[in-house]
Every structure is written in C-alpha cells, then in structure tokens.
Design a protein around this motif. Sequence first.
Motif, PDB file in Angstrom:
ATOM      1  N   GLU A   5      -2.000  19.021  78.973  1.00 25.38           N
ATOM      2  CA  GLU A   5      -2.449  19.524  77.681  1.00 25.38           C
ATOM      3  C   GLU A   5      -3.156  18.423  76.904  1.00 25.38           C
ATOM      4  O   GLU A   5      -2.879  17.228  77.084  1.00 25.38           O
ATOM      5  CB  GLU A   5      -1.265  20.022  76.841  1.00 25.38           C
ATOM      6  CG  GLU A   5      -0.478  21.155  77.467  1.00 25.38           C
ATOM      7  CD  GLU A   5       0.781  20.670  78.128  1.00 25.38           C
ATOM      8  OE1 GLU A   5       1.725  21.473  78.282  1.00 25.38           O
ATOM      9  OE2 GLU A   5       0.830  19.487  78.514  1.00 25.38           O
ATOM     10  N   SER A   6      -4.031  18.850  76.011  1.00 22.69           N
ATOM     11  CA  SER A   6      -4.663  17.936  75.074  1.00 22.69           C
ATOM     12  C   SER A   6      -4.945  18.692  73.789  1.00 22.69           C
ATOM     13  O   SER A   6      -4.911  19.925  73.750  1.00 22.69           O
ATOM     14  CB  SER A   6      -5.945  17.345  75.657  1.00 22.69           C
ATOM     15  OG  SER A   6      -6.874  18.357  75.951  1.00 22.69           O
ATOM     16  N   GLY A   7      -5.251  17.943  72.752  1.00 29.06           N
ATOM     17  CA  GLY A   7      -5.473  18.554  71.456  1.00 29.06           C
ATOM     18  C   GLY A   7      -4.197  18.503  70.648  1.00 29.06           C
ATOM     19  O   GLY A   7      -3.348  17.644  70.848  1.00 29.06           O
ATOM     20  N   GLY A  14      -3.038  27.146  56.738  1.00 34.45           N
ATOM     21  CA  GLY A  14      -4.308  27.826  56.564  1.00 34.45           C
ATOM     22  C   GLY A  14      -5.432  27.245  57.398  1.00 34.45           C
ATOM     23  O   GLY A  14      -6.496  27.860  57.535  1.00 34.45           O
ATOM     24  N   GLY A  15      -5.182  26.097  57.961  1.00 33.04           N
ATOM     25  CA  GLY A  15      -6.198  25.432  58.756  1.00 33.04           C
ATOM     26  C   GLY A  15      -6.220  25.897  60.195  1.00 33.04           C
ATOM     27  O   GLY A  15      -5.511  26.832  60.590  1.00 33.04           O
ATOM     28  N   SER A  16      -7.051  25.236  60.987  1.00 36.98           N
ATOM     29  CA  SER A  16      -7.237  25.596  62.392  1.00 36.98           C
ATOM     30  C   SER A  16      -7.025  24.385  63.287  1.00 36.98           C
ATOM     31  O   SER A  16      -7.215  23.247  62.865  1.00 36.98           O
ATOM     32  CB  SER A  16      -8.653  26.133  62.626  1.00 36.98           C
ATOM     33  OG  SER A  16      -8.924  27.250  61.816  1.00 36.98           O
ATOM     34  N   LEU A  17      -6.647  24.681  64.519  1.00 32.45           N
ATOM     35  CA  LEU A  17      -6.418  23.620  65.491  1.00 32.45           C
ATOM     36  C   LEU A  17      -6.620  24.210  66.884  1.00 32.45           C
ATOM     37  O   LEU A  17      -6.361  25.408  67.095  1.00 32.45           O
ATOM     38  CB  LEU A  17      -4.998  23.100  65.348  1.00 32.45           C
ATOM     39  CG  LEU A  17      -4.692  21.632  65.645  1.00 32.45           C
ATOM     40  CD1 LEU A  17      -5.571  20.709  64.816  1.00 32.45           C
ATOM     41  CD2 LEU A  17      -3.219  21.348  65.376  1.00 32.45           C
ATOM     42  N   ASN A  18      -7.072  23.391  67.794  1.00 30.75           N
ATOM     43  CA  ASN A  18      -7.253  23.840  69.171  1.00 30.75           C
ATOM     44  C   ASN A  18      -6.455  22.972  70.125  1.00 30.75           C
ATOM     45  O   ASN A  18      -6.350  21.751  69.935  1.00 30.75           O
ATOM     46  CB  ASN A  18      -8.732  23.752  69.571  1.00 30.75           C
ATOM     47  CG  ASN A  18      -9.614  24.645  68.730  1.00 30.75           C
ATOM     48  OD1 ASN A  18      -9.192  25.701  68.286  1.00 30.75           O
ATOM     49  ND2 ASN A  18     -10.834  24.205  68.481  1.00 30.75           N
ATOM     50  N   LEU A  80      -6.436  27.310  73.657  1.00 25.20           N
ATOM     51  CA  LEU A  80      -5.747  28.098  72.646  1.00 25.20           C
ATOM     52  C   LEU A  80      -6.312  27.688  71.294  1.00 25.20           C
ATOM     53  O   LEU A  80      -6.117  26.559  70.846  1.00 25.20           O
ATOM     54  CB  LEU A  80      -4.233  27.879  72.680  1.00 25.20           C
ATOM     55  CG  LEU A  80      -3.427  28.771  71.753  1.00 25.20           C
ATOM     56  CD1 LEU A  80      -3.495  30.231  72.224  1.00 25.20           C
ATOM     57  CD2 LEU A  80      -1.972  28.318  71.666  1.00 25.20           C
ATOM     58  N   GLN A  81      -7.054  28.615  70.698  1.00 26.06           N
ATOM     59  CA  GLN A  81      -7.618  28.371  69.374  1.00 26.06           C
ATOM     60  C   GLN A  81      -6.673  28.994  68.355  1.00 26.06           C
ATOM     61  O   GLN A  81      -6.341  30.179  68.453  1.00 26.06           O
ATOM     62  CB  GLN A  81      -9.005  29.001  69.276  1.00 26.06           C
ATOM     63  CG  GLN A  81     -10.007  28.389  70.253  1.00 26.06           C
ATOM     64  CD  GLN A  81     -11.294  29.190  70.303  1.00 26.06           C
ATOM     65  OE1 GLN A  81     -11.322  30.317  70.803  1.00 26.06           O
ATOM     66  NE2 GLN A  81     -12.355  28.622  69.773  1.00 26.06           N
ATOM     67  N   MET A  82      -6.262  28.204  67.400  1.00 24.33           N
ATOM     68  CA  MET A  82      -5.270  28.637  66.421  1.00 24.33           C
ATOM     69  C   MET A  82      -5.893  28.598  65.031  1.00 24.33           C
ATOM     70  O   MET A  82      -6.391  27.541  64.603  1.00 24.33           O
ATOM     71  CB  MET A  82      -4.047  27.722  66.493  1.00 24.33           C
ATOM     72  CG  MET A  82      -3.396  27.733  67.875  1.00 24.33           C
ATOM     73  SD  MET A  82      -1.989  26.604  68.022  1.00 24.33           S
ATOM     74  CE  MET A  82      -2.857  25.030  68.080  1.00 24.33           C
ATOM     75  N   TYR A  83      -5.870  29.755  64.372  1.00 19.87           N
ATOM     76  CA  TYR A  83      -6.445  29.887  63.041  1.00 19.87           C
ATOM     77  C   TYR A  83      -5.354  30.291  62.056  1.00 19.87           C
ATOM     78  O   TYR A  83      -4.291  30.768  62.450  1.00 19.87           O
ATOM     79  CB  TYR A  83      -7.544  30.950  63.041  1.00 19.87           C
ATOM     80  CG  TYR A  83      -8.626  30.740  64.067  1.00 19.87           C
ATOM     81  CD1 TYR A  83      -8.593  31.422  65.288  1.00 19.87           C
ATOM     82  CD2 TYR A  83      -9.694  29.879  63.828  1.00 19.87           C
ATOM     83  CE1 TYR A  83      -9.586  31.238  66.237  1.00 19.87           C
ATOM     84  CE2 TYR A  83     -10.690  29.696  64.770  1.00 19.87           C
ATOM     85  CZ  TYR A  83     -10.634  30.378  65.972  1.00 19.87           C
ATOM     86  OH  TYR A  83     -11.623  30.194  66.912  1.00 19.87           O
ATOM     87  N   SER A  84      -5.663  30.147  60.783  1.00 21.52           N
ATOM     88  CA  SER A  84      -4.726  30.563  59.728  1.00 21.52           C
ATOM     89  C   SER A  84      -3.315  30.089  60.041  1.00 21.52           C
ATOM     90  O   SER A  84      -2.350  30.862  59.979  1.00 21.52           O
ATOM     91  CB  SER A  84      -4.746  32.088  59.581  1.00 21.52           C
ATOM     92  OG  SER A  84      -6.042  32.542  59.267  1.00 21.52           O
ATOM     93  N   GLY A 112       3.254  21.987  81.683  1.00 16.31           N
ATOM     94  CA  GLY A 112       2.735  20.726  81.221  1.00 16.31           C
ATOM     95  C   GLY A 112       3.789  19.980  80.426  1.00 16.31           C
ATOM     96  O   GLY A 112       4.908  20.456  80.249  1.00 16.31           O
ATOM     97  N   GLN A 113       3.412  18.829  79.918  1.00 10.70           N
ATOM     98  CA  GLN A 113       4.362  18.005  79.188  1.00 10.70           C
ATOM     99  C   GLN A 113       4.387  18.306  77.702  1.00 10.70           C
ATOM    100  O   GLN A 113       5.273  17.805  76.991  1.00 10.70           O
ATOM    101  CB  GLN A 113       4.046  16.530  79.428  1.00 10.70           C
ATOM    102  CG  GLN A 113       4.294  16.103  80.879  1.00 10.70           C
ATOM    103  CD  GLN A 113       4.234  14.602  81.053  1.00 10.70           C
ATOM    104  OE1 GLN A 113       3.559  13.900  80.305  1.00 10.70           O
ATOM    105  NE2 GLN A 113       4.938  14.108  82.051  1.00 10.70           N
ATOM    106  N   GLY A 114       3.453  19.097  77.231  1.00 11.97           N
ATOM    107  CA  GLY A 114       3.482  19.536  75.852  1.00 11.97           C
ATOM    108  C   GLY A 114       2.624  18.702  74.930  1.00 11.97           C
ATOM    109  O   GLY A 114       2.345  17.528  75.193  1.00 11.97           O
ATOM    110  N   THR A 115       2.202  19.337  73.850  1.00 10.98           N
ATOM    111  CA  THR A 115       1.458  18.653  72.802  1.00 10.98           C
ATOM    112  C   THR A 115       1.953  19.170  71.457  1.00 10.98           C
ATOM    113  O   THR A 115       2.168  20.370  71.284  1.00 10.98           O
ATOM    114  CB  THR A 115      -0.057  18.855  72.969  1.00 10.98           C
ATOM    115  OG1 THR A 115      -0.756  18.088  71.985  1.00 10.98           O
ATOM    116  CG2 THR A 115      -0.469  20.318  72.855  1.00 10.98           C
ATOM    117  N   GLN A 116       2.154  18.281  70.532  1.00 14.18           N
ATOM    118  CA  GLN A 116       2.757  18.645  69.250  1.00 14.18           C
ATOM    119  C   GLN A 116       1.718  19.208  68.292  1.00 14.18           C
ATOM    120  O   GLN A 116       0.620  18.669  68.139  1.00 14.18           O
ATOM    121  CB  GLN A 116       3.425  17.422  68.613  1.00 14.18           C
ATOM    122  CG  GLN A 116       4.069  17.688  67.281  1.00 14.18           C
ATOM    123  CD  GLN A 116       5.286  18.593  67.373  1.00 14.18           C
ATOM    124  OE1 GLN A 116       6.040  18.548  68.341  1.00 14.18           O
ATOM    125  NE2 GLN A 116       5.475  19.433  66.362  1.00 14.18           N
TER     126      GLN A 116
END
Length: 120
Positions: A5-7, A14-18, A80-84, A112-116
């Motif tokens: 995983e990465s990102g 309210g923000g976004s993260l991928n 995985l695109q994460m919004y709101s 995978g090993q995970g991403t926070q």
Amino acid sequence: VQLVESGGGSVQAGGSLNVSCLASGSTHSARFCMGWFRQTPENGREAVASIGKDGRTTYADSVKGRFTISQDNAKNTVFLQMYSLKVEDTAMYYCAAGWGHCDLQTDFQAWGQGTQVTVS
C-alpha cells in the motif's frame, strides 16, 4: 501475491485522500479480487470496498457515495479514492487479495501491511 500500500496520511474532516495498492505475483486470473479493509482498536476490522477483474465493485454502506475503488490492470494497482472524509474514517487501511466471487465476503488470503489514514 504480495501487496504494498501507499498513500494515506492526515487530512481534515471533509477533505479527500487517496490510497493505492500494488499487487505482484498471481494476479492474472479472471477470478482475482482485490479489496480494501480498515481496522481500529475500537471497531476491529471492517470491509470497505472490493473490485473484481471485471471491474464489478461493492462497498460498505458506511462509505457508499464517498469512496471509490478502481483499478489499473496493466499496472496491477488498485486505488481507493476517499472523499468527504469523517473523523470516524480514521483507521489503518489494508489492501487484500483473493480469488472467486468478488464482494466484501470474499476469502481474502493475501494482505498488505497497511497505511494509516487519520481524519481530524
């Protein structure tokens, strides 16, 4: 199959993260399925989304309309695109892979090993 995983990271509510997941190994089967899970000490592990080789997707009710899972088969990568984003989306996010009917109950056998992801 190996998954990396990465990102992830920190964002305000309210923000976004991928996040993305690169798979290597036996990924070419038409029955190959990839998914995203998240885990917290309080709530344990929760299935978030899955996607099959045919592009069929499933989502947990808690993320429907806010998260989008997609894939680039040529690059063996799932996104995985994460919004709101909400505070309750804070968790360690894991990529997983399995074979067979692809949904949130698939028998995912590689992790995978995970991403926070932290939402404040």
